[in-house]
Write an enzyme that holds these catalytic residues in place. Structure first.
Site, mmCIF file in Angstrom:
data_model
loop_
_atom_site.group_PDB
_atom_site.id
_atom_site.type_symbol
_atom_site.label_atom_id
_atom_site.label_comp_id
_atom_site.label_asym_id
_atom_site.label_seq_id
_atom_site.Cartn_x
_atom_site.Cartn_y
_atom_site.Cartn_z
ATOM 1 N N ASP A 1 3.636 68.330 -20.265
ATOM 2 C CA ASP A 1 2.580 67.424 -20.712
ATOM 3 C C ASP A 1 3.201 66.068 -20.999
ATOM 4 O O ASP A 1 4.236 65.971 -21.663
ATOM 5 C CB ASP A 1 1.876 67.954 -21.962
ATOM 6 C CG ASP A 1 0.510 67.315 -22.144
ATOM 7 O OD1 ASP A 1 -0.496 67.966 -21.823
ATOM 8 O OD2 ASP A 1 0.446 66.162 -22.603
ATOM 9 N N ASP B 1 6.516 62.740 -15.893
ATOM 10 C CA ASP B 1 5.305 62.334 -15.179
ATOM 11 C C ASP B 1 5.276 63.044 -13.834
ATOM 12 O O ASP B 1 5.962 62.647 -12.889
ATOM 13 C CB ASP B 1 5.321 60.824 -14.995
ATOM 14 C CG ASP B 1 4.132 60.301 -14.207
ATOM 15 O OD1 ASP B 1 3.226 61.095 -13.890
ATOM 16 O OD2 ASP B 1 4.114 59.092 -13.895
ATOM 17 N N ILE B 2 4.461 64.069 -13.703
ATOM 18 C CA ILE B 2 4.450 64.892 -12.485
ATOM 19 C C ILE B 2 3.751 64.205 -11.319
ATOM 20 O O ILE B 2 3.758 64.724 -10.204
ATOM 21 C CB ILE B 2 3.845 66.291 -12.746
ATOM 22 C CG1 ILE B 2 2.502 66.219 -13.508
ATOM 23 C CG2 ILE B 2 4.837 67.109 -13.571
ATOM 24 C CD1 ILE B 2 1.318 65.933 -12.687
ATOM 25 N N TYR C 1 -13.225 60.793 -9.846
ATOM 26 C CA TYR C 1 -12.870 62.159 -10.234
ATOM 27 C C TYR C 1 -13.387 63.177 -9.215
ATOM 28 O O TYR C 1 -12.675 64.098 -8.817
ATOM 29 C CB TYR C 1 -13.446 62.439 -11.623
ATOM 30 C CG TYR C 1 -13.210 63.817 -12.165
ATOM 31 C CD1 TYR C 1 -11.958 64.205 -12.632
ATOM 32 C CD2 TYR C 1 -14.256 64.734 -12.243
ATOM 33 C CE1 TYR C 1 -11.752 65.471 -13.161
ATOM 34 C CE2 TYR C 1 -14.067 65.996 -12.767
ATOM 35 C CZ TYR C 1 -12.811 66.368 -13.225
ATOM 36 O OH TYR C 1 -12.622 67.633 -13.737
ATOM 37 N N LYS D 1 -11.037 65.637 -6.989
ATOM 38 C CA LYS D 1 -11.156 67.092 -7.103
ATOM 39 C C LYS D 1 -11.567 67.735 -5.773
ATOM 40 O O LYS D 1 -11.180 68.869 -5.483
ATOM 41 C CB LYS D 1 -12.165 67.436 -8.201
ATOM 42 C CG LYS D 1 -11.655 67.171 -9.608
ATOM 43 C CD LYS D 1 -10.367 67.911 -9.902
ATOM 44 C CE LYS D 1 -9.984 67.880 -11.371
ATOM 45 N NZ LYS D 1 -8.683 68.545 -11.625
ATOM 46 N N THR E 1 -13.045 70.749 -23.321
ATOM 47 C CA THR E 1 -11.747 70.082 -23.390
ATOM 48 C C THR E 1 -11.978 68.628 -23.780
ATOM 49 O O THR E 1 -13.132 68.186 -23.908
ATOM 50 C CB THR E 1 -11.021 70.127 -22.031
ATOM 51 O OG1 THR E 1 -11.710 69.271 -21.109
ATOM 52 C CG2 THR E 1 -10.978 71.541 -21.455
#
Length: 300
Positions: A35, A70-71, A168, A172, A202
């Site tokens: 994270d 940071d992925i 978004y 997705k 969330t």
């Protein structure tokens, strides 16, 4: 179910990712909790949510390590896979979950907000998958048996669209395409790749969909608890899901649905070129024989 497996979960400091990490650890997995520790809009925070999740897992007797990279960067994604290999000597499951929102109606959506969401969601799936897949391919080519699993995180917005979430929704939907390609390419190396479209309470949903995400009355089943989604993710990330790949599941409360994507519907072929008027007439006839699509979320 996951005894001996090493699992990476991205965006695991809160919400769904945290629930997944804790659930994997409860089933015996050693977990890399990734994270970046940012706010909902991607701005920096300093509260160390990954470390908090690691502490929770260890307090319950599990094994976990934090990764704060940071992925969505090449170095961050590479270091994520190295973190698993350096600490545990292997990698068995990758759960791509990290993301955030920058919602705007299309006419108000600027290029920066578009690029940021694409980077975190879509690039943030691609890069960890790329680096994990490279290691699994090398293992398979070296003659070592691979039973790897990838669980990607899409959304109902990716399946149907969502008003005010053009960036978004597009990201997705892109994750679904990436899932199909990865499943086809990596199957020969022992890697299964699936996606979920979860609905849960969330940081990303509790304000945008406040009424639907409101907590239930005391004693009632909390259908929007993130922990409801995690059992399916754990199963998909385990040996028990052998043979399941290239599929998309909706998960919400106590409901699991296999989603069936684009497939040919009514068709017409005249064996020659149509004129515009003829093409339009044919299209209207085909539409009258087809099933109407479900509306995007938020459509009136």
């Amino acid at each position: 179910m996951c005894e001996g497996r090493v699992v990476i979960v991205t965006g695991a400091g809160r919400g769904l990712g945290r629930a997944h990490a804790v659930a994997f650890a409860a089933e015996g997995a050693r977990v890399v909790v990734n994270d970046l520790g940012v706010a909902l809009d991607g701005s920096p925070q300093a509260d160390g949510p990954a470390e908090q999740v690691v502490a929770r897992i260890r307090a319950a007797g599990g094994e976990a390590v934090a990764h704060g990279g940071d992925i969505a960067s090449a170095e961050g994604a590479a270091s994520l896979v190295r973190c698993a290999l350096d600490h545990y000597g292997r990698l068995d499951t990758l759960v791509n979950n990290a993301g955030f929102l920058r919602d705007r109606m299309l006419v108000n959506l600027d290029e920066g907000a578009w690029d940021a969401v694409m980077r975190v969601h879509l690039k943030g799936h691609f890069l960890p998958l790329k680096h994990a897949a490279a290691w699994w391919r090398a293992e398979a080519k070296a003659g070592r048996q691979v039973a790897a699993r990838v669980v990607n995180t899409s959304s109902g917005a990716g399946l149907l669209g969502s008003v005010g979430q053009g960036n978004y929704s597009a990201a997705k939907a892109g994750i679904l395409g990436l899932t199909m390609v990865a499943a086809a390419e990596m199957g020969r190396y022992g890697v299964q790749v699936n996606a979920i479209a979860p609905a849960a309470r969330t940081r990303m949903t509790e304000e945008a969909f406040a009424a639907a995400m409101a907590p239930p009355a005391e004693g009632e089943f909390d259908a929007m608890a993130p922990e409801n989604v995690s059992p399916l993710v754990v199963w998909l990330g385990s040996d028990a899901s052998a043979g399941v790949t290239g599929r998309v599941f909706e998960a919400e409360g106590g409901r699991i649905t296999v989603m069936e994507g684009w497939r040919p519907g009514p068709t017409a072929d005249r064996g020659a070129r149509w004129s515009p008027a003829e093409a339009g007439e044919a299209a209207l006839k085909l539409l009258s024989a087809s099933t109407a699509p479900l509306p995007p979320y938020g459509a009136e």
